[in-house]
Design a protein around this motif. Structure first.
Motif, PDB file in Angstrom:
ATOM      1  N   VAL A 221       0.837  -1.209   0.000  1.00  0.00           N
ATOM      2  CA  VAL A 221       0.000   0.000   0.000  1.00  0.00           C
ATOM      3  C   VAL A 221       0.867   1.254   0.000  1.00  0.00           C
ATOM      4  O   VAL A 221       0.639   2.192  -0.764  1.00  0.00           O
ATOM      5  CB  VAL A 221      -0.937  -0.001   1.217  1.00  0.00           C
ATOM      6  N   THR A 261      -2.128   4.968   3.618  1.00  0.00           N
ATOM      7  CA  THR A 261      -1.511   3.777   4.193  1.00  0.00           C
ATOM      8  C   THR A 261      -1.986   3.548   5.621  1.00  0.00           C
ATOM      9  O   THR A 261      -2.290   2.415   6.015  1.00  0.00           O
ATOM     10  CB  THR A 261       0.025   3.922   4.195  1.00  0.00           C
ATOM     11  N   LEU A 264      -5.432   1.907   5.860  1.00  0.00           N
ATOM     12  CA  LEU A 264      -5.479   0.478   5.615  1.00  0.00           C
ATOM     13  C   LEU A 264      -4.718  -0.285   6.685  1.00  0.00           C
ATOM     14  O   LEU A 264      -5.146  -1.357   7.131  1.00  0.00           O
ATOM     15  CB  LEU A 264      -4.894   0.186   4.237  1.00  0.00           C
TER      16      LEU A 264
END
Lengths: 336, 526, 301
Positions: A221, A261, A264
């Motif tokens: 990610v 980032t 997630l």
């Protein structure tokens, strides 16, 4: 980040927790299996069983049991564990620090490893470096955390790596008990470096097993968002300013790539916490995950309920922390 | 125009929720976007709407085709009020008014072929029974916008910006609408594509009898397409009329600023240098809405009009300063009476400490002894006039300058007079005090600009204040003058001459000052 | 400007520059032997429609052309030195004190994660070796110079907290921070409101005059060119059609295309029916000439 936002989120947590409590209660009453039967030895009389049922309130109707349950919850009473005959709250609170420390160590490892991979991949964009990072991340992700745990144990056994413990949390010979349960932090604070070393050594493998899949996700990610940030106009400006590629990746792009980032990673971190259930069991690590498996095997309803609620609180806390971190990372959200 | 009007808006207002200020619970507070717009478009008419970002021009376009529902006002399409029609009842009408959007890239579905995009409204409104029929119409439409049928097989991303905008136009005219609203449709294009699209629009208007509402930030572009133009600033129409007339002699300062800002392709080495003088002007503009104003001499005449107009335009709080507040009745809860005599310098300092939240200072208080220099008391009269008109203004600027700076800059409006520029016999001392105040204003302006304060000099002609002015007509309405002054604050304009009379004299002064001075000298009675 | 080299020696000389975008077996020429010279302290306009290659020339000068674009011939001489084949390290050393950029879109060209002050100070620290306090003080001076209101506050603000015009002023401050000899201005006012555009143009011109820098001013707007440029180069299909003094180009254009471009520029002081789009026959002729050029110069690429 405003206080009203925090207040609102905390208020919203109440119905969530209530919902979790209801669902757990109902599910546990619906699945077959009698906790008293698990508890009691052979040869018990019907009178003994009835007495026990009364003691744990299991003789009442489910609706009444639920009301009692809610009343006790509101008073902060999670009930008494059937299998261990101890207050659930005490049991859980005694083990919670173990799992929290394990998760934090795992998280740190995941961020360090994943972050390094992402930066390397973004720096060597379109070259062998990026392909290596992508390949490694794919490989790591293909294996779930509990399999990593088993692989580590196999590895230690096969190569006879005696220095790396695969069971427990601290060496028996260390003689450090601690007052809080946060052994890692406490030993450091008390300057007991031997204890700190021992706990850390015991934590490395379970933490690594938990960390690897998360590290791979962070790597993927973060690398994608850095690459995305690298196409922006302000990166072109940085090139015209004359900055080196390393500096542009680390200072100009990374900061802007962090927000997506963190979102997630926050979600994935809850999976990591969930992963402790199996991994702690495999490493006989005395946290709440390990306890949860025992509680399920023993049909220890009050303990299961307490543990599930504890996990729910953890998840809500993590998500709240993630949301709050946006404000730190993204100047645009700092006001209002 | 009265005989047939296709679209008419009267007092059109629009407020939208401001989600950035939404409280934790409850709805987002509304923010006013349009403040009462009046316009009318006849069939085949073209109206240009010009303004800068934040002027509300795009919101106006969207409201006219009912993508927004107006908060208040009437919106008549073909004589029928569509302001509050439900989406269901609007649908059959929608074929008659279409919109073309600013960004063809995002308003065209990237996954569909051009032919399907253009055919979509035909299918939606049942204008094509068969696919073949639809295709025939699509080919005709593509040809109409100077594209080939082959373009129908492509996807939007395979086309140039100009070609994409043609697709947007083809889709909009597919249903043969009577009105098209075009929002900034050439702003992303280079000169040659822009010229092609503009020529196409002129053709379509002529051939299809389309009425066109053309929204743009660029007055040059509007001139090429439109018969009439409306200039917008902060959700208001500041000027509206025939293009040729407005472009030849713009009345509103903001229109003039917009026109002056456009670089025409003529070599003009002084152009850049002329800008530098006014460099800070634009960035010093401020919104009257939500401001905290202080008006001196607020109990009568122009001061009273200022209070009313400020209330109308959404000022948050108004300190109505006057010599004595006895018997003054505040017209609104937002008005705070304030006892302040501008000749009492100690009191001015106190007031500056009391009113620490002022962002807009209106130095309106003035005195005119109305006596000639031959008068026995001439010296005392002149001193009185100087005391209020010059020293009062100066002291107010001096004491409130730091207050404005602390509140982010703000603005000062100095109510002067046309007589600051040219003297009138029989009231020479008054004119002198006003001339001194203008000179002071210019000096103060440069000083305060550095701290972010805009200083506006308002120089009207005679105003109908029923205060016994002896000036010759035409007399200006005080509210018009107050509105013009506040427009200048919002436009960042520094010197304004509101009213036909003042306007004319200022142009005269610029052309031939001596002639104007002679003309004014001729007012000497007898 | 004092100390400027004599006007006869150009500070920038683009010579017969060929550039093409290559990829997937396709080879798309963008620049077809473009040449232009910029004297010290000259503001040189580069005009053309989209796809003419004007932005690409600017990027090639700065060495930041996108990766599929390859310079296949010709040279870009900056102060006599060919900069088309510099290593990345050499290119970086040239930035700041040698060249700067005023970008097209002020909204996206400042890093949203860093304060304005830091974004001005970092170039000063990199190229002039200033320490943090000195760079901060100089950043404040620069903001004052570009007439940013309340500069102390702006230094501490993030880009989203200030207006587009203000951001462009900050970017101009950054471009001039290390006193470069050449600035590429890539459509620097296209994204701004007209009244702000006029002020930003005046600011660029004043800073340029004050610093004695040369500017390669890329734009599609002949009006802007007429107001601010000393000389102009007209570009179409990557070829230079015409170059000369601004007055000569605007008032007595020699090339048909330049004439057509002027006729296609809308003016608010004339009725709209005087506007003439560029004739399709002319565009077709120019495209044919470009293809013929490619055929004759097939060796490039």
């Amino acid at each position: 980040m405003s206080w009203t936002f925090l207040f609102r989120r905390l208020l919203l947590a109440v119905p969530t927790l209530f919902g979790v409590a209801v669902v757990v209660f109902v599910l546990l009453r619906v699945v077959p299996g009698d906790p008293i039967a698990m508890l009691i030895g052979p040869g018990a009389t019907d009178a003994d069983i009835a007495e026990l049922r009364r003691l744990y309130g299991l003789d009442e109707s489910i609706a009444v049991q639920f009301l009692y349950y809610l009343r006790d919850l509101a008073a902060g009473d999670f009930g008494t564990s059937i299998s261990m005959r101890q207050d659930v709250m005490e049991l859980v609170l005694g083990r919670l620090p173990v799992t929290i420390e394990l998760c934090l160590v795992a998280m740190a490892m995941a961020i360090a490893l994943g972050g390094t991979m992402a930066l390397a991949g973004a720096y060597w964009r379109g070259r062998a470096g990026e392909a290596t990072v992508d390949g490694a991340a794919g490989f790591i992700l293909a294996i779930p955390d509990f399999l990593w745990a088993l692989l580590f144990i196999l590895f230690v056994v096969v190569f006879a790596l005696d220095g790396l413990p695969i069971s427990g949390r601290i060496g028996h010979d260390v003689g450090f008990r601690g007052a809080t349960g946060f052994l890692l932090i406490e030993s450091l604070a008390r300057l007991r470096f031997d204890a700190f070393g021992s706990v850390l050594l015991h934590t490395v493998l379970p933490a690594a097993a938990l960390a690897l899949p998360l590290a791979a996700i962070v790597a993927r990610v973060l690398k994608t968002s850095i690459n995305e940030a690298m196409t922006q106009d302000y990166i072109l400006m940085a090139r015209v300013k004359g900055f080196s590629r390393a500096r542009i990746v680390c200072r100009e792009a990374l900061r802007n790539a962090l927000v997506p980032t963190v979102t997630l990673t926050g979600v994935q971190f809850t999976f990591l916490v969930g992963g402790t259930v199996l991994v702690e069991k495999i490493f006989s690590y005395p946290g709440i995950g390990n306890m949860a498996i025992d509680a399920v095997i023993n049909r220890d309803l009050p303990l299961i309920q307490g543990l599930v609620l504890t996990f729910a609180v953890l998840f809500i806390a993590i998500n709240l922390l993630v949301d709050m971190s946006y404000a730190l990372l993204n100047p645009r959200m700092r006001h209002g | 125009m009265a005989e047939s009007v296709l679209l008419e808006a009267a007092g059109l207002r629009l407020s939208l929720p401001d989600y950035s200020r939404k409280p934790p619970f409850g709805p987002a507070p509304p923010v006013d976007i349009l403040h009462g717009i009046d316009l009318a478009i006849a069939p085949g008419d073209t109206l240009g709407v010009v303004g800068e970002s934040g002027s509300g021009k795009t919101s106006l376009g969207r409201t006219l085709v009912r993508l927004h529902r107006p908060t208040a006002g009437r919106l008549l399409f073909d004589g029928r009020d569509i302001a509050n029609l439900t989406e269901e009842r609007l649908r059959p009408l929608r074929a008659q008014f279409q919109m073309i959007f600013q960004d063809p890239q995002s308003s065209l579905n990237p996954r569909r072929r051009v032919a399907d995009i253009v055919a979509q409204p035909l299918h939606l409104h049942g204008r094509a029974a068969t696919r073949a029929e639809a295709r025939r119409q699509v080919d005709a439409l593509l040809e109409r916008v100077a594209l080939r049928p082959a373009h129908g097989e492509r996807y939007p991303h395979e086309l140039s910006g100009g070609e994409r905008q043609r697709i947007g136009i083809a889709r909009a005219i597919a249903l043969r609408p009577r009105l098209v609203v075009a929002d900034e449709i050439v702003s992303g294009l280079d000169m040659s594509s822009q010229a092609q699209i503009l020529a196409l629009l002129r053709e379509l208007r002529r051939d299809l009898g389309l009425a066109l509402l053309f929204i743009s930030h660029d007055l040059s572009v509007v001139r090429t397409v439109c018969d009439r133009v409306m200039v917008m600033l902060n959700g208001r129409a500041v000027e509206q009329g025939e293009c040729a007339a407005i472009f030849a002699s713009p009345r509103h300062p903001y229109t003039r600023r917009l026109l002056n800002a456009i670089p025409l392709p003529d070599v003009d080495p002084g152009w850049v240098a002329r800008t530098a003088d006014n460099q800070l002007g634009e960035e010093l503009s401020m919104n009257v809405k939500d401001s905290v104003a202080l008006v001196t001499g607020a109990n009568r005449g122009v001061g009273e009009a200022f209070v009313r107009v400020l209330l109308d335009r959404g000022a948050a709080k108004i300190y109505a300063a006057m010599r004595s507040t006895d018997g003054y009745e505040a017209p609104d809860g937002r008005v705070r009476p304030l006892a302040l005599d501008v000749t009492d310098h100690g009191r001015i300092a106190e007031a500056a400490a009391e009113c620490g939240d002022v962002t807009l200072l209106i130095n309106n208080a003035g005195v005119n002894r109305n006596r000639p220099i031959s008068d026995d008391d001439a010296l005392r009269n002149a001193r009185d006039e100087m005391e209020v008109n010059y020293f009062g203004t100066m002291e107010m600027c001096r004491r409130f300058g730091p207050v404005l700076a602390a509140n982010g800059g703000g603005a000062i409006v100095n109510m002067l007079s046309l007589l600051s520029r040219v003297n009138l016999p029989m009231i020479g001392t008054y004119c002198g005090s006003k001339a001194a105040a203008l000179s002071l204003t210019q000096g103060v302006r440069a000083e305060l600009a550095a701290q972010g304060t805009l200083t506006v000099a308002v120089m009207p002609g005679a105003i109908n204040t029923r205060m016994g002015d002896m000036n010759p007509p035409p007399l200006e309405d005080p509210a018009d003058v107050a509105n013009a002054a506040l427009d200048a604050v919002e436009a960042g304009e520094e010197d304004i001459y509101p009213g036909v009379m003042a306007e004319g004299v200022s142009q005269g002064l610029a052309a031939d000052a001596k002639a104007v001075e002679k003309e004014f000298a001729a007012y000497l009675p007898g | 400007m004092t100390g400027a080299p004599p006007r006869d020696r150009p500070i920038l000389s683009v010579r017969d520059l060929h550039l093409a975008i290559a990829g997937r077996g396709r080879h798309t020429p963008i620049l077809r032997g473009a040449s232009l010279d910029i004297a010290p302290s000259e503001v040189h306009g580069l005009v053309g429609e989209s796809g003419a290659g004007k932005t690409m020339i600017g990027k090639a000068v700065l060495g930041i052309q996108p990766s599929p674009a390859r310079i296949s011939g010709g040279s870009v001489l900056f102060e006599g030195r060919d900069v088309t084949h510099l290593s990345e390290r050499e290119r970086r050393a040239l930035m700041g004190r040698g060249m700067g950029l005023i970008p097209q879109d002020p909204m996206t060209s400042l890093n949203p994660a860093h304060r304005i002050g830091a974004q001005i100070a970092d170039v000063l620290r990199l190229h002039l070796g200033m320490d943090r306090p000195a760079a901060g003080a100089r950043a404040l001076e620069l903001l004052n110079e570009v007439h940013v209101r309340a500069p102390e506050r702006v230094l501490r603000q993030y880009p989203h907290e200030i207006s587009g015009g203000m951001r462009q002023r900050v970017l101009i401050a950054i471009a001039f921070a290390c006193r470069p000899r050449l600035i590429v201005a890539d459509e620097p006012t296209t994204a701004l409101d007209v009244t702000v555009q006029r002020q930003v143009l005046a600011l660029i011109k004043r800073m340029q005059a004050q610093e004695g820098a040369s500017i390669l001013f890329v734009t599609h707007d002949l009006g802007v060119v007429a107001k601010i440029c000393d000389r102009v180069t007209v570009l179409h299909g990557g070829r230079v059609l015409e170059t000369g003094e601004t007055r000569r180009i605007v008032e007595a254009p020699e090339h048909d295309y330049t004439r057509a471009l002027i006729a296609a520029t809308p003016r608010h002081d004339r009725p709209g029916d005087l506007l003439r789009p560029v004739p399709e026959a002319l565009t077709a002729r120019l495209n044919a000439e470009a293809l013929a050029y490619d055929a004759a110069h097939g060796s490039h690429g």
